[in-house]
Design a protein around this motif. Structure first.
Motif, PDB file in Angstrom:
ATOM      1  N   VAL A   1       2.957 -33.307 -64.733  1.00 57.37           N
ATOM      2  CA  VAL A   1       3.726 -33.143 -65.975  1.00 57.37           C
ATOM      3  C   VAL A   1       2.799 -32.726 -67.114  1.00 57.37           C
ATOM      4  N   ILE A   2       1.628 -33.360 -67.198  1.00 56.24           N
ATOM      5  CA  ILE A   2       0.659 -33.008 -68.244  1.00 56.24           C
ATOM      6  C   ILE A   2       0.272 -31.529 -68.110  1.00 56.24           C
TER       7      ILE A   2
ATOM      8  N   ALA B   1     -10.855 -30.063 -68.017  1.00 55.60           N
ATOM      9  CA  ALA B   1     -10.132 -30.052 -69.293  1.00 55.60           C
ATOM     10  C   ALA B   1      -8.774 -30.729 -69.146  1.00 55.60           C
TER      11      ALA B   1
ATOM     12  N   ILE C   1      -7.525 -34.032 -71.177  1.00 58.87           N
ATOM     13  CA  ILE C   1      -6.323 -34.072 -72.012  1.00 58.87           C
ATOM     14  C   ILE C   1      -5.428 -35.232 -71.569  1.00 58.87           C
TER      15      ILE C   1
ATOM     16  N   ALA D   1       2.427 -24.823 -73.592  1.00 60.51           N
ATOM     17  CA  ALA D   1       1.978 -24.768 -74.989  1.00 60.51           C
ATOM     18  C   ALA D   1       1.034 -23.589 -75.235  1.00 60.51           C
ATOM     19  N   LEU D   2       0.241 -23.229 -74.216  1.00 66.16           N
ATOM     20  CA  LEU D   2      -0.757 -22.169 -74.377  1.00 66.16           C
ATOM     21  C   LEU D   2      -0.158 -20.800 -74.048  1.00 66.16           C
ATOM     22  N   PRO D   3      -0.804 -19.729 -74.555  1.00 65.90           N
ATOM     23  CA  PRO D   3      -0.328 -18.383 -74.198  1.00 65.90           C
ATOM     24  C   PRO D   3      -0.380 -18.169 -72.686  1.00 65.90           C
ATOM     25  N   ASP D   4       0.424 -17.225 -72.208  1.00 59.43           N
ATOM     26  CA  ASP D   4       0.485 -16.964 -70.762  1.00 59.43           C
ATOM     27  C   ASP D   4      -0.884 -16.575 -70.204  1.00 59.43           C
ATOM     28  N   GLY D   5      -1.189 -17.062 -69.020  1.00 60.00           N
ATOM     29  CA  GLY D   5      -2.383 -16.616 -68.323  1.00 60.00           C
ATOM     30  C   GLY D   5      -3.674 -17.319 -68.718  1.00 60.00           C
ATOM     31  N   VAL D   6      -3.599 -18.323 -69.590  1.00 66.53           N
ATOM     32  CA  VAL D   6      -4.821 -19.059 -69.941  1.00 66.53           C
ATOM     33  C   VAL D   6      -5.188 -19.997 -68.801  1.00 66.53           C
ATOM     34  N   ASN D   7      -6.445 -19.937 -68.402  1.00 66.23           N
ATOM     35  CA  ASN D   7      -6.912 -20.788 -67.321  1.00 66.23           C
ATOM     36  C   ASN D   7      -7.468 -22.094 -67.905  1.00 66.23           C
ATOM     37  N   VAL D   8      -6.876 -23.221 -67.477  1.00 63.49           N
ATOM     38  CA  VAL D   8      -7.322 -24.521 -67.977  1.00 63.49           C
ATOM     39  C   VAL D   8      -8.112 -25.211 -66.875  1.00 63.49           C
TER      40      VAL D   8
ATOM     41  N   ARG E   1       1.961 -29.123 -66.812  1.00 59.86           N
ATOM     42  CA  ARG E   1       3.082 -28.264 -67.190  1.00 59.86           C
ATOM     43  C   ARG E   1       3.193 -28.168 -68.718  1.00 59.86           C
ATOM     44  N   ILE E   2       3.027 -29.300 -69.411  1.00 66.29           N
ATOM     45  CA  ILE E   2       3.124 -29.293 -70.879  1.00 66.29           C
ATOM     46  C   ILE E   2       2.008 -28.418 -71.476  1.00 66.29           C
ATOM     47  N   ILE E   3       0.802 -28.530 -70.924  1.00 65.02           N
ATOM     48  CA  ILE E   3      -0.324 -27.724 -71.424  1.00 65.02           C
ATOM     49  C   ILE E   3      -0.013 -26.236 -71.223  1.00 65.02           C
TER      50      ILE E   3
END
Lengths: 120, 147
Positions: free
Chosen positions: B14-15, B33, B37, B22-29, B17-19
């Motif tokens: 769930v965390i 990290a 979070i 919230a971020l622009p498409d295609g950002v690798n987390v 999915r929320i991240i």
């Protein structure tokens, strides 16, 4: 009767998903782990859960916007550690998001400190 | 009470999915990290609870209420959350009210049945309790797929 309840659940589920995605039961468990808290009403529990979601979004977005990974389209641990250090509202996170330093760098500063002591 | 330390974590799926939302498409987390979070979110809950509890104690109340949580957000300098929180609470309360009306209706139906068949309605009550539980097992399964 069983078909009855199943239909009721289906109609309620989309509305719930819209407002909240974290499990309320888990948030309650975390809140109750605090020894001073005796009881929490349903609205307070809902608000804390929702606030946690907003917090996750806000932390992710501000770490990304102020971080070093904007060009490479990535969010890394160090971006979060910087956010904790540099943003006042995230200051309470510095204990769990310590800045990482390389062992080599640490040894260098240690050597420098020893040199300075020797000089004195 | 929490029996294992991991009970105090929020579900990773769930965390994540929320991240992502919230971020622009295609950002690798990075995995690190995401974990950070998630831990930060647990600490946020504890911090908010402790602040809210202070407000309740000042007012000599034992039960945390919505006003305590909102006051805590202000104290923590998360004023930006106040408006969305109030809106969400409004929607939530409407939903709860709807649920109550439905269960009120059910209760009346049950009472009618009760007069004829006691044992059967007891079984139905058990069924409803189970429906309210969070589907956490599903979340865990989702996580495995993503990793």
């Amino acid at each position: 009767m069983s078909t009855h309840t199943a239909a009721d659940k289906d109609s309620a589920a989309p509305a719930n998903n819209k407002t909240i995605s974290l499990p309320i039961s888990r948030v309650r468990l975390i809140m109750k782990s605090s020894p001073d808290v005796s009881s929490i009403n349903q609205d307070a529990l809902f608000l804390t859960t929702k606030a946690t979601e907003l917090f996750v979004q806000y932390l992710a977005v501000s770490s990304f916007n102020n971080g070093s990974g904007k060009e490479s389209n990535s969010l890394s641990y160090s971006d979060l550690a910087s956010a904790a250090e540099e943003t006042d509202t995230f200051h309470f996170l510095t204990d769990i998001l310590p800045k990482k330093i390389l062992a080599g760098d640490y040894l260098k500063t240690l050597e420098q400190m020893q040199d300075e002591e020797a000089d004195n | 009470m929490a029996e294992r330390p991991e009970d105090l974590n929020l579900p990773n799926a769930v965390i994540t999915r929320i991240i992502k939302e919230a971020l622009p498409d295609g950002v690798n987390v990075s995995k690190e990290a995401r974990r950070a979070i998630s831990q930060a979110a647990s600490v946020f809950v504890l911090y908010a609870t402790s602040c809210a509890n202070n407000f309740a104690m000042k007012a000599k109340r034992k039960t945390l209420n919505a006003a305590d949580v909102l006051a805590a957000m202000e104290e923590m300098e998360f004023e930006r959350f106040l408006e969305p929180l109030r809106e969400a609470l409004e929607v939530y309360k409407k939903g709860q009210k709807g649920k109550k009306e439905v269960s009120e209706q059910k209760r009346k139906e049950k009472e009618k049945k009760n007069e004829t068949d006691n044992d059967k309605s007891r079984e139905e009550e058990d069924d409803e309790e189970r429906m309210d539980e969070e589907p956490e097992a599903e979340n865990d399964a989702e996580e495995d797929v993503e990793n």
